[in-house]
Design an enzyme around this catalytic site. Structure first.
Site, PDB file in Angstrom:
ATOM      1  N   HIS A 231      21.519  36.370  27.517  1.00  0.00           N
ATOM      2  CA  HIS A 231      21.745  35.700  26.234  1.00  0.00           C
ATOM      3  C   HIS A 231      20.703  36.147  25.211  1.00  0.00           C
ATOM      4  O   HIS A 231      19.507  36.160  25.491  1.00  0.00           O
ATOM      5  CB  HIS A 231      21.661  34.181  26.403  1.00  0.00           C
ATOM      6  CG  HIS A 231      21.587  33.434  25.110  1.00  0.00           C
ATOM      7  ND1 HIS A 231      22.621  33.422  24.194  1.00  0.00           N
ATOM      8  CD2 HIS A 231      20.579  32.680  24.565  1.00  0.00           C
ATOM      9  CE1 HIS A 231      22.269  32.693  23.153  1.00  0.00           C
ATOM     10  NE2 HIS A 231      21.042  32.243  23.348  1.00  0.00           N
ATOM     11  N   HIS A 274      16.960  28.569  20.845  1.00  0.00           N
ATOM     12  CA  HIS A 274      15.609  29.070  21.166  1.00  0.00           C
ATOM     13  C   HIS A 274      14.774  29.152  19.883  1.00  0.00           C
ATOM     14  O   HIS A 274      14.271  30.224  19.519  1.00  0.00           O
ATOM     15  CB  HIS A 274      15.712  30.446  21.828  1.00  0.00           C
ATOM     16  CG  HIS A 274      14.805  30.630  22.994  1.00  0.00           C
ATOM     17  ND1 HIS A 274      15.029  30.040  24.214  1.00  0.00           N
ATOM     18  CD2 HIS A 274      13.644  31.328  23.121  1.00  0.00           C
ATOM     19  CE1 HIS A 274      14.075  30.373  25.055  1.00  0.00           C
ATOM     20  NE2 HIS A 274      13.215  31.147  24.418  1.00  0.00           N
ATOM     21  N   ARG A 282      10.635  23.209  27.855  1.00  0.00           N
ATOM     22  CA  ARG A 282      10.013  21.886  27.955  1.00  0.00           C
ATOM     23  C   ARG A 282      10.473  20.962  26.833  1.00  0.00           C
ATOM     24  O   ARG A 282      10.756  19.783  27.054  1.00  0.00           O
ATOM     25  CB  ARG A 282       8.485  22.037  27.935  1.00  0.00           C
ATOM     26  CG  ARG A 282       7.870  22.347  29.285  1.00  0.00           C
ATOM     27  CD  ARG A 282       6.395  22.669  29.154  1.00  0.00           C
ATOM     28  NE  ARG A 282       6.233  24.061  28.736  1.00  0.00           N
ATOM     29  CZ  ARG A 282       5.597  24.994  29.448  1.00  0.00           C
ATOM     30  NH1 ARG A 282       5.069  24.670  30.611  1.00  0.00           N
ATOM     31  NH2 ARG A 282       5.486  26.212  29.015  1.00  0.00           N
ATOM     32  N   THR A 283      10.550  21.522  25.606  1.00  0.00           N
ATOM     33  CA  THR A 283      10.972  20.717  24.453  1.00  0.00           C
ATOM     34  C   THR A 283      12.424  20.272  24.610  1.00  0.00           C
ATOM     35  O   THR A 283      12.762  19.116  24.338  1.00  0.00           O
ATOM     36  CB  THR A 283      10.793  21.510  23.150  1.00  0.00           C
ATOM     37  OG1 THR A 283       9.429  21.911  23.020  1.00  0.00           O
ATOM     38  CG2 THR A 283      11.183  20.667  21.943  1.00  0.00           C
ATOM     39  N   SER A 284      13.277  21.169  25.067  1.00  0.00           N
ATOM     40  CA  SER A 284      14.702  20.827  25.254  1.00  0.00           C
ATOM     41  C   SER A 284      14.884  19.732  26.295  1.00  0.00           C
ATOM     42  O   SER A 284      15.713  18.828  26.128  1.00  0.00           O
ATOM     43  CB  SER A 284      15.487  22.074  25.667  1.00  0.00           C
ATOM     44  OG  SER A 284      15.452  23.048  24.660  1.00  0.00           O
ATOM     45  N   TYR A 313      19.078  27.617  35.831  1.00  0.00           N
ATOM     46  CA  TYR A 313      19.175  28.796  34.982  1.00  0.00           C
ATOM     47  C   TYR A 313      20.585  29.385  34.981  1.00  0.00           C
ATOM     48  O   TYR A 313      21.091  29.822  33.941  1.00  0.00           O
ATOM     49  CB  TYR A 313      18.183  29.865  35.442  1.00  0.00           C
ATOM     50  CG  TYR A 313      16.739  29.592  35.072  1.00  0.00           C
ATOM     51  CD1 TYR A 313      16.409  28.722  34.038  1.00  0.00           C
ATOM     52  CD2 TYR A 313      15.705  30.219  35.747  1.00  0.00           C
ATOM     53  CE1 TYR A 313      15.095  28.470  33.699  1.00  0.00           C
ATOM     54  CE2 TYR A 313      14.372  29.994  35.417  1.00  0.00           C
ATOM     55  CZ  TYR A 313      14.068  29.107  34.386  1.00  0.00           C
ATOM     56  OH  TYR A 313      12.754  28.874  34.052  1.00  0.00           O
TER      57      TYR A 313
END
Length: 349
Positions: A231, A274, A282-284, A313
């Site tokens: 991606h 992204h 971590r933020t997601s 993943y």
């Protein structure tokens, strides 16, 4: 509804004070609910149905009916407006149902049963239990990203302020920063703050504070590639528009989708954009768990061991490259179910 609530409470042999304690609200509000001078929120209705053992659908239908009557009254055009609203609701419900597979819907139903059970045990919530589970979450979320601190070492760094020999300063900061980010999203949840761009950037700022300070809380200004993934995230000049669309999508769907689906979607959409130079995963995951906590669920803690990480993943990769999100939604829903089961197993004892 007022008679139904009072009769159910008295049948259970509960005082208004006891119901108020279970709901975490002032006793006077319970009396107002029962005399009709105040309407409960949707969240309070869900909890009342569980506490008083009232059929949830029956209570929710009554609550919605009273809300509709309060909003539109007996205006001459009310019936026409209701008819148009009915058509739109039928369309929305049909669309959402078609977009969710039978397997996923069954899993969501199981989660909702566990959630209702959890609501009856809220009085047994413990700071120490929450602290231990949040420590595990910090350990696992950082381990997914390659942090080599063990669970015990993570505990020593966070709670004892110790430095672990042979571990980098970055790994120490990742542990400390993540715990502070958890505290921050819990503050947002407890104070009922809306999730918006400012809060997202604040969460990211905490994650990268002291690690890459010049990029903490800022969208990336360079193109990036995701290691091990085919991606390709959008070009940096597109990121602000992508993020604007991200929050528009959230506003339009936060009242329509099941909270677990909404949380998983917000996770996948953010990590696909992204938007940051580092700390996207971590933020997601923190955004996902903020939404879950806001809706009364527990933190969905994705494990960082090899097999779990690869499953995570691969499900993400499928969603990002083909647009087929079923695997990812199922993965997150299964994690949430397991975390609910574990949490119930702890507090019900």
């Amino acid at each position: 509804m007022k008679t139904l609530l009072k009769n159910a409470r008295e049948k259970k042999g509960l005082k208004t004070r006891e119901v108020a304690q279970l709901l975490g609200i002032d006793q006077a509000l319970i009396s107002k609910f029962e005399n009709g001078s105040r309407k409960p929120t949707k969240e309070q209705i869900t909890k009342l149905a569980s506490i008083l053992e009232i059929d949830f659908e029956t209570l929710m239908v009554i609550w919605l009916k009273e809300r509709i009557l309060y909003e539109i009254g007996d205006d001459d055009l009310a019936l026409k407006a209701i008819s148009l609203a009915e058509e739109q609701i039928k369309y929305n419900v049909s669309f959402v149902r078609k977009s969710i597979s039978k397997n996923l819907q069954n899993l969501l139903n199981e989660i909702d049963v566990l959630k209702k059970k959890l609501d009856t045990f809220r009085e047994f919530d413990s700071f120490r239990i929450a602290q231990a589970l949040e420590l595990e979450y910090t350990f696992e979320s950082n381990r997914i990203e390659g942090n080599t601190l063990t669970l015990r070492e993570t505990d020593l760094v966070i709670n004892e302020g110790l430095t672990i020999s042979g571990k980098s300063m970055r790994e120490h900061l990742e542990a400390i920063n993540h715990v502070e980010a958890i505290a921050y999203i819990k503050q947002l949840m407890e104070r009922n703050f809306p999730f918006n761009e400012r809060e997202l950037l604040s969460v990211h700022n905490l994650i990268l504070r002291g690690i890459i300070p010049e990029d903490a809380g800022r969208y990336r200004r360079v193109q990036v590639m995701i290691k091990g993934s085919s991606h390709m995230p959008p070009q940096p000049f597109i990121v602000p528009k992508e993020m604007e669309d991200y929050f528009i999508w959230y506003s339009e769907n936060k009242g329509k989708l099941h909270p677990v689906i909404l949380a998983a979607e917000m996770h996948e959409r953010l990590v696909t954009i992204h938007p940051f130079i580092d700390g996207n995963g971590r933020t997601s995951r923190l955004v996902m768990n903020l939404i879950l906590l806001q809706n009364g669920y527990v933190i969905a803690n994705i494990k960082g061991d090899y097999d779990s990480r690869m499953s995570y993943y691969q499900a993400l990769e499928t969603a990002q490259t083909s647009g087929k999100k079923e695997d990812f939604l199922l993965f997150i829903a299964q994690i949430e179910k397991e975390c609910l089961e574990r949490y119930l197993g702890i507090i019900s004892k």
